[in-house]
Design a protein around this motif. Structure first.
Motif, PDB file in Angstrom:
ATOM      1  N   GLU A 197      26.378  52.060  51.361  1.00 59.66           N
ATOM      2  CA  GLU A 197      25.941  51.454  52.624  1.00 59.66           C
ATOM      3  C   GLU A 197      26.103  49.934  52.575  1.00 59.66           C
ATOM      4  OE1 GLU A 197      24.443  55.429  52.243  1.00 59.66           O
ATOM      5  OE2 GLU A 197      24.245  53.704  50.891  1.00 59.66           O
ATOM      6  N   ARG A 198      25.742  49.338  51.451  1.00 59.30           N
ATOM      7  CA  ARG A 198      25.869  47.884  51.350  1.00 59.30           C
ATOM      8  C   ARG A 198      27.332  47.462  51.331  1.00 59.30           C
ATOM      9  NH1 ARG A 198      22.784  43.781  47.117  1.00 59.30           N
ATOM     10  NH2 ARG A 198      23.591  41.852  48.066  1.00 59.30           N
ATOM     11  N   GLY A 201      28.633  47.584  54.865  1.00 60.11           N
ATOM     12  CA  GLY A 201      28.130  46.458  55.629  1.00 60.11           C
ATOM     13  C   GLY A 201      28.826  45.155  55.272  1.00 60.11           C
ATOM     14  N   TYR A 202      29.090  44.965  53.985  1.00 60.13           N
ATOM     15  CA  TYR A 202      29.772  43.744  53.515  1.00 60.13           C
ATOM     16  C   TYR A 202      31.197  43.670  54.043  1.00 60.13           C
ATOM     17  CZ  TYR A 202      32.250  40.827  50.047  1.00 60.13           C
ATOM     18  OH  TYR A 202      33.048  39.896  49.419  1.00 60.13           O
ATOM     19  N   ASN A 204      32.569  45.374  56.541  1.00 56.65           N
ATOM     20  CA  ASN A 204      32.685  45.446  57.997  1.00 56.65           C
ATOM     21  C   ASN A 204      32.604  44.083  58.667  1.00 56.65           C
ATOM     22  OD1 ASN A 204      33.344  47.949  59.036  1.00 56.65           O
ATOM     23  ND2 ASN A 204      31.264  48.746  58.833  1.00 56.65           N
ATOM     24  N   GLY A 211      34.227  45.767  61.603  1.00 56.64           N
ATOM     25  CA  GLY A 211      33.226  46.760  61.988  1.00 56.64           C
ATOM     26  C   GLY A 211      33.722  48.176  62.118  1.00 56.64           C
TER      27      GLY A 211
END
Length: 229
Positions: A197-198, A201-202, A204, A211
């Protein structure tokens, strides 16, 4: 797996170093993955890649490696000859930080890694090291990874990375290939201990990904990275 806390570097052109050998090579793209970086050291073709690397004249493993954060930003542009799709570049002028893995190499090993990134054969010392440490950056030419940036000093040794001479906004972004993203993700998990998940997010938030990155379990249970159209 427990990994050490990443070290936040600061750009200090001209900062004192105990010497220029060894040096830290800060990898922020596919070389975050140690197995992929091994192809630059010992030669070979990375999993999912399309090009063989000759390797360094000295194929010894790194003396050490550390998670670090480089001041600046990451973006994807142009077309990779190894992976297809966009390539990762570092722009120290952007706000934020870039997650990297610093490998402690001899100056000759760094020179040979740089030569391969510049699509040249390893052939000798790299005269740019001293110039990059003194001025913060130095270029061997106008090409993709022909600029050496000194991101700081770690344990008395310069932290060097390779990027392009232009700024992020001067070239159009290009989405990276899934195999390239998966290799970067493996490196981030191993060196920084990040979750999927991290990682999503990084990445994206980077030009070229914008994104559109998703992560889901693959057929073998491993995370599979995809870019939405």
């Amino acid at each position: 797996m427990t990994v050490p806390e990443p070290i936040l570097l600061s750009r200090r052109p001209g900062a004192p170093a105990t010497g220029l050998d060894p040096v830290w090579y800060a990898a922020y793209g596919s070389n975050l993955d140690a197995d992929r970086f091994g192809c630059y050291l010992g030669g070979g073709r990375p999993v999912g890649g399309q090009r063989d690397h000759p390797g360094c004249r000295d194929g010894s493993p790194p003396r050490d490696d550390r998670p670090v954060l480089l001041p600046g930003g990451l973006y994807f542009a142009l077309e990779s000859r190894t992976w297809s799709g966009g390539m990762a570049f570092y722009d120290p002028g952007l706000p934020g930080v870039v997650a990297a893995r610093a490998y402690l190499l001899s100056a000759d090993q760094f020179a040979d890694v740089a030569a391969q990134e510049m699509h040249r054969l390893p052939s000798g010392p790299l005269d740019l090291i001293a110039a990059a440490v003194a001025a913060g950056r130095a270029s061997a030419g106008p090409g993709r990874y022909e600029t050496v940036v000194c991101a700081g000093i770690l344990d008395g040794h310069p932290v060097l990375t390779l990027t392009a001479p232009w700024r992020a906004g001067e070239v159009p972004p290009n989405p990276p290939a899934p195999a390239y993203l998966a290799t970067i993700a493996r490196g981030l998990r191993a060196s920084h201990g990040w979750t999927d998940e991290r990682i999503v997010g990084y990445l994206n938030g980077r030009p070229g990904v914008d994104g559109r990155l998703t992560c889901c379990p693959g057929v073998d249970g491993r995370a599979e990275y995809r870019l939405r159209a």
